[in-house]
Design an enzyme around this catalytic site. Structure first.
Site, PDB file in Angstrom:
ATOM      1  N   CYS A   2       2.470  -0.833  13.181  1.00 45.10           N
ATOM      2  CA  CYS A   2       2.008  -0.268  14.717  1.00 45.10           C
ATOM      3  C   CYS A   2       1.053   0.747  14.573  1.00 45.10           C
ATOM      4  O   CYS A   2       1.203   1.714  13.643  1.00 45.10           O
ATOM      5  CB  CYS A   2       3.225  -0.016  15.403  1.00 45.10           C
ATOM      6  N   ARG A  27      -2.635  -2.021  10.861  1.00 52.52           N
ATOM      7  CA  ARG A  27      -1.070  -1.747  10.881  1.00 52.52           C
ATOM      8  C   ARG A  27      -0.177  -2.886  11.659  1.00 52.52           C
ATOM      9  O   ARG A  27       1.070  -2.567  11.899  1.00 52.52           O
ATOM     10  CB  ARG A  27      -1.142  -0.490  11.665  1.00 52.52           C
ATOM     11  N   TRP A  74       3.168  -4.305  15.372  1.00 55.87           N
ATOM     12  CA  TRP A  74       3.542  -5.242  14.377  1.00 55.87           C
ATOM     13  C   TRP A  74       5.432  -5.086  14.921  1.00 55.87           C
ATOM     14  O   TRP A  74       5.821  -4.351  15.009  1.00 55.87           O
ATOM     15  CB  TRP A  74       3.576  -4.580  13.143  1.00 55.87           C
ATOM     16  N   ASN A 100       5.483   3.945  17.469  1.00 60.28           N
ATOM     17  CA  ASN A 100       5.427   3.363  16.175  1.00 60.28           C
ATOM     18  C   ASN A 100       6.755   4.059  15.661  1.00 60.28           C
ATOM     19  O   ASN A 100       7.132   5.203  15.598  1.00 60.28           O
ATOM     20  CB  ASN A 100       4.328   4.102  15.549  1.00 60.28           C
ATOM     21  N   GLY A 101       7.408   3.110  15.029  1.00 61.29           N
ATOM     22  CA  GLY A 101       8.689   3.315  14.381  1.00 61.29           C
ATOM     23  C   GLY A 101       9.900   2.642  14.920  1.00 61.29           C
ATOM     24  O   GLY A 101       9.619   1.529  15.717  1.00 61.29           O
ATOM     25  N   GLU A 473       2.795  -9.564  -9.445  1.00 62.83           N
ATOM     26  CA  GLU A 473       1.679  -9.078  -8.678  1.00 62.83           C
ATOM     27  C   GLU A 473       0.582 -10.238  -8.142  1.00 62.83           C
ATOM     28  O   GLU A 473       0.314 -10.588  -6.825  1.00 62.83           O
ATOM     29  CB  GLU A 473       0.825  -8.035  -9.306  1.00 62.83           C
ATOM     30  N   LYS A 477       0.183 -11.602  -4.314  1.00 63.16           N
ATOM     31  CA  LYS A 477      -1.130 -11.774  -3.646  1.00 63.16           C
ATOM     32  C   LYS A 477      -1.346 -13.056  -2.861  1.00 63.16           C
ATOM     33  O   LYS A 477      -1.750 -13.168  -1.897  1.00 63.16           O
ATOM     34  CB  LYS A 477      -2.368 -11.276  -4.634  1.00 63.16           C
ATOM     35  N   GLU A 480       1.045 -13.726  -0.072  1.00 65.19           N
ATOM     36  CA  GLU A 480       1.090 -12.971   1.174  1.00 65.19           C
ATOM     37  C   GLU A 480      -0.286 -13.348   1.986  1.00 65.19           C
ATOM     38  O   GLU A 480      -0.242 -13.236   3.314  1.00 65.19           O
ATOM     39  CB  GLU A 480       1.298 -11.392   0.861  1.00 65.19           C
ATOM     40  N   HIS A 496      15.773 -22.597 -17.591  1.00 61.84           N
ATOM     41  CA  HIS A 496      17.169 -22.168 -17.180  1.00 61.84           C
ATOM     42  C   HIS A 496      17.326 -22.505 -15.348  1.00 61.84           C
ATOM     43  O   HIS A 496      17.945 -21.879 -14.793  1.00 61.84           O
ATOM     44  CB  HIS A 496      17.723 -20.933 -17.325  1.00 61.84           C
ATOM     45  N   LYS A 593      -0.068  -3.367   6.713  1.00 58.93           N
ATOM     46  CA  LYS A 593      -0.122  -2.522   5.715  1.00 58.93           C
ATOM     47  C   LYS A 593       0.625  -1.486   5.278  1.00 58.93           C
ATOM     48  O   LYS A 593       1.394  -1.180   4.293  1.00 58.93           O
ATOM     49  CB  LYS A 593      -1.765  -1.933   5.507  1.00 58.93           C
TER      50      LYS A 593
HETATM   51  C1  G6P Z   1       3.381  -3.298   2.466  1.00 56.89           C
HETATM   52  C2  G6P Z   1       1.665  -3.774   2.165  1.00 56.89           C
HETATM   53  C3  G6P Z   1       1.741  -3.933   0.478  1.00 56.89           C
HETATM   54  C4  G6P Z   1       2.143  -2.834  -0.329  1.00 56.89           C
HETATM   55  C5  G6P Z   1       3.618  -2.393   0.369  1.00 56.89           C
HETATM   56  C6  G6P Z   1       3.769  -0.798  -0.104  1.00 56.89           C
HETATM   57  O1  G6P Z   1       3.957  -4.492   2.242  1.00 56.89           O
HETATM   58  O2  G6P Z   1       1.581  -4.932   2.477  1.00 56.89           O
HETATM   59  O3  G6P Z   1       0.096  -4.299  -0.085  1.00 56.89           O
HETATM   60  O4  G6P Z   1       2.181  -2.738  -1.539  1.00 56.89           O
HETATM   61  O5  G6P Z   1       3.692  -2.227   1.636  1.00 56.89           O
HETATM   62  O6  G6P Z   1       3.001   0.186   0.333  1.00 56.89           O
HETATM   63  P1  G6P Z   1       2.402   1.301  -0.080  1.00 56.89           P
HETATM   64  O7  G6P Z   1       1.813   1.950   0.774  1.00 56.89           O
HETATM   65  O8  G6P Z   1       3.900   2.333  -0.193  1.00 56.89           O
HETATM   66  O9  G6P Z   1       2.010   1.078  -1.525  1.00 56.89           O
END
Ligand code: G6P
Length: 598
Positions: A2, A27, A74, A100-101, A473, A477, A480, A496, A593
């Site tokens: 948000c 956000r 969000w 926001n929160g 990672e 990627k 997501e 396994h 994000k």
């Molecule tokens: C969200 C984002 C990710 C990020 C994660 C941790 O899920 O979409 O890209 O890695 O938060 O965020 P930070 O700002 O704590 O690295």
């Protein structure tokens, strides 16, 4: 999670708020809304969908307005819909809020209000804020806001308009960020600094439990007891270029191309006179027996990459997701040091985990990309990554910057423990070589690989040792931003269980950069090939075998830091696959994000 924006001043509040919402859209983009004072009334417009939908709806409306608030959502409580979109008006339309929160005690508060006959229009936790303010009997609006902050449990950044107080905005924050921007044309409120670039010359980061009151002329700050506080403004040192897409089609593409720069700038930081490692007390580092690395998402994966690097230097590391660290039984360990990694420095789970470590008197270091973030203020020591603003939801350049900082930190710890002189970055030359190789990297096979993925049903990423961390990672990627089912696993674990899922509709991407593990990983490749899957190998080694359907060659460097390189084509793979699928890689479904809620 948000985005909040507010404006009061000489300019068009509508234009300023809508432009701010565009900048904050990363956000959350489930819905967007705006509320402004128009001829003394609170005029509200909100719509499900992205900010562009709201911009369209607002076209011929809100023409001559100079104060208002806006929100991009969000969804947490209540589905993405018009009725659950912010801002929220109180039942009598006299109070308007954006939030926001998460208000954790909203059900109790809502229940009490409903008993008093208040009718709610949404399913959100946030609406209760507007209704509580309407019901307040306090004599001044400032006191109403103070009373509100005493009633709410949870996390919040809130901006408020009261009918009758035209051109005035009130705001409070707790565990969610909120920033006041100052310019010659008025005052802004924003969830982050990025939305204020080019708008303001100075900004103030609101402190926990701070209340601010903004009007045309000034901004006043108060503590929880309503005692006036002095406001500290910081100079705005970001430029529009730092936060614009430039000529790139998406932020994510721009940020992938900035990976070499992010590594370089992070090395340079530790070469400079403000070398953050030198600020770490030597006796603390020398005596450390146990390192715990904590983060979420990509930041956690960066920690896992460093775990292997540290182990090679006889440093014991445990990596824990922040959301797990918060709630697991705490066991005290002798001479523990906690390292928190967060791009934004605002992730709720990571912040709470840090508070727990502090409660137990464990020294804390934070590795973060946003120098003004909440987590920086809380940690004992800060090691900055210098990736520059990262806007795309999927993290790329920040990941490389994080592992660069972690390599440096592990080297520093190793040197201090072993009484080796370590004033500068030991890996400097090797990392500069990596930068050079990445700058010249040719992604030519990636389109073909994206196509292959789209023609199949599922994807697995496998690797051993540090290559498993890269697989994690790479898989994160891909899933997501392209919404393709993908998993990562240790190459040795395939047999396994997961081998049962391997068939001719499966793509297995094998990451193999460690010489001593290469033959073992090849065994896994033969087992996969025998089950009919398409095998893609990402490696710097020269390989001749029919078991591989596609070879993604990567440049070589010291194998301890190959993770800087092996992730690079995988970041581009995720990007290209999303684009090929017609998705917006910058705004993946259901994600945001900066995850400022639990
Ligand atoms: C969200 C984002 C990710 C990020 C994660 C941790 O899920 O979409 O890209 O890695 O938060 O965020 P930070 O700002 O704590 O690295």
């Amino acid at each position: 999670m948000c985005g909040i924006i507010g404006y009061v001043g000489k300019l068009s509040a509508k234009n300023e708020i809508l432009a701010g919402l565009k900048m904050l859209e990363y956000r959350g983009y489930d819905s967007a809304g705006i509320c402004c004072f128009e001829k003394g009334e609170l005029k509200l417009i909100k719509k499900k969908g992205k900010v562009d939908t709201l911009i369209e709806v607002c076209k011929d409306k809100l023409k001559d307005v100079h104060c208002g608030i806006g929100h991009t959502r969000w969804a947490t409580h209540g589905d993405p819909s018009d009725k659950n979109a912010h801002p929220f008006l109180s039942e009598n339309n006299n109070v308007c809020i954006v939030h926001n929160g998460i208000i954790e005690n909203f059900e109790t508060l809502k229940g009490n209000l409903q008993k008093q006959g208040v009718r709610f229009r949404s399913e959100t936790d946030s609406e209760v804020i507007a209704q509580l303010l309407q019901k307040s009997k306090c004599e001044s609006e400032l006191k109403k806001v103070q009373e509100l902050s005493n009633m709410l449990v949870g996390s919040y950044a809130i901006a408020i308009l009261f009918k009758g107080l035209e051109n005035q905005i009130f705001a409070i924050r707790k565990n969610s960020p909120l920033i006041v921007g100052k310019s010659k044309d008025g005052y802004y409120l924003s969830s982050d600094v990025n939305a204020l670039v080019d708008k303001t010359t100075e900004y103030h980061i609101m402190e926990e439990d701070e209340i601010v009151w903004i009007d045309n002329e000034d901004c006043y700050a108060f503590n929880k007891n309503l005692q006036a506080k002095e406001i500290t403004y910081l100079p705005m040192n970001l430029s529009k270029q730092d936060i614009s897409r430039g000529t790139f089609e998406h932020y994510m593409l721009k940020e992938i191309m900035q990976v070499p720069m992010a590594i370089k700038m992070t090395i340079n930081e530790c070469e400079s006179i403000i070398n953050p490692y030198n600020k770490l007390p030597k006796d603390l580092i020398r005596d450390v027996k146990h390192l715990t690395i904590i983060g979420c998402g990509t930041a956690f994966n960066a920690g896992m990459t460093a775990e292997h690097y540290a182990r090679e230097r006889d440093i014991i590391v445990e990596c824990v997701y922040a959301s797990e660290y918060r709630y697991r039984k705490f066991l005290s360990q002798e001479n523990e040091l906690c390292i928190f990694i967060s791009q934004s420095g605002e992730t709720a789970d990571t912040i709470e985990a840090l508070k727990i470590a502090k409660e137990h008197q464990i020294p804390t270091i934070v590795i973060t990309n946003v120098s003004t973030s909440t987590i920086n203020k809380l940690a004992d020591y800060v090691i900055p990554t210098k990736a520059g603003p990262e806007i795309a939801v999927a993290s790329t350049k920040a990941y490389n910057a994080q592992i660069t900082a972690l390599y440096n930190l592990m080297d520093y710890i190793y040197c201090v423990k072993n009484k080796i002189n370590c004033r500068t970055c030991i890996l400097k030359d090797k990392l500069y070589d990596v930068v050079n190789k990445l700058e010249n990297y040719n992604f030519d096979k990636i389109d073909e690989l994206s196509q292959l993925i789209l023609e199949n049903e599922r994807v697995f990423f496998i690797g051993r040792g540090v290559d498993y961390a890269t697989s994690q990672e790479a898989s994160l990627k891909l899933k997501e931003i392209s919404n393709i089912h993908s998993e990562s696993l240790y190459a040795g674990e395939l047999k396994h269980g997961t081998l049962a899922l391997i068939d001719e509709n499966t793509v297995v991407i094998v990451i193999a950069t460690q010489k001593h593990l290469f033959d073992k990983t090849m065994n896994s490749i033969y087992e996969i090939k025998a089950r009919g899957a398409k095998v893609v190998l990402v490696t710097q080694f020269d390989v001749q075998t029919d078991a591989i359907d596609m070879l993604i060659s990567i440049p070589t460097t010291d194998q301890a830091i190959m993770a800087e390189i092996s992730i690079y084509p995988m970041q581009m793979l995720a990007y290209k696959t999303a684009v090929l699928k017609g998705l917006d890689p910058d705004k993946p479904r259901n994600l945001a994000k900066s995850v400022t809620v639990e």
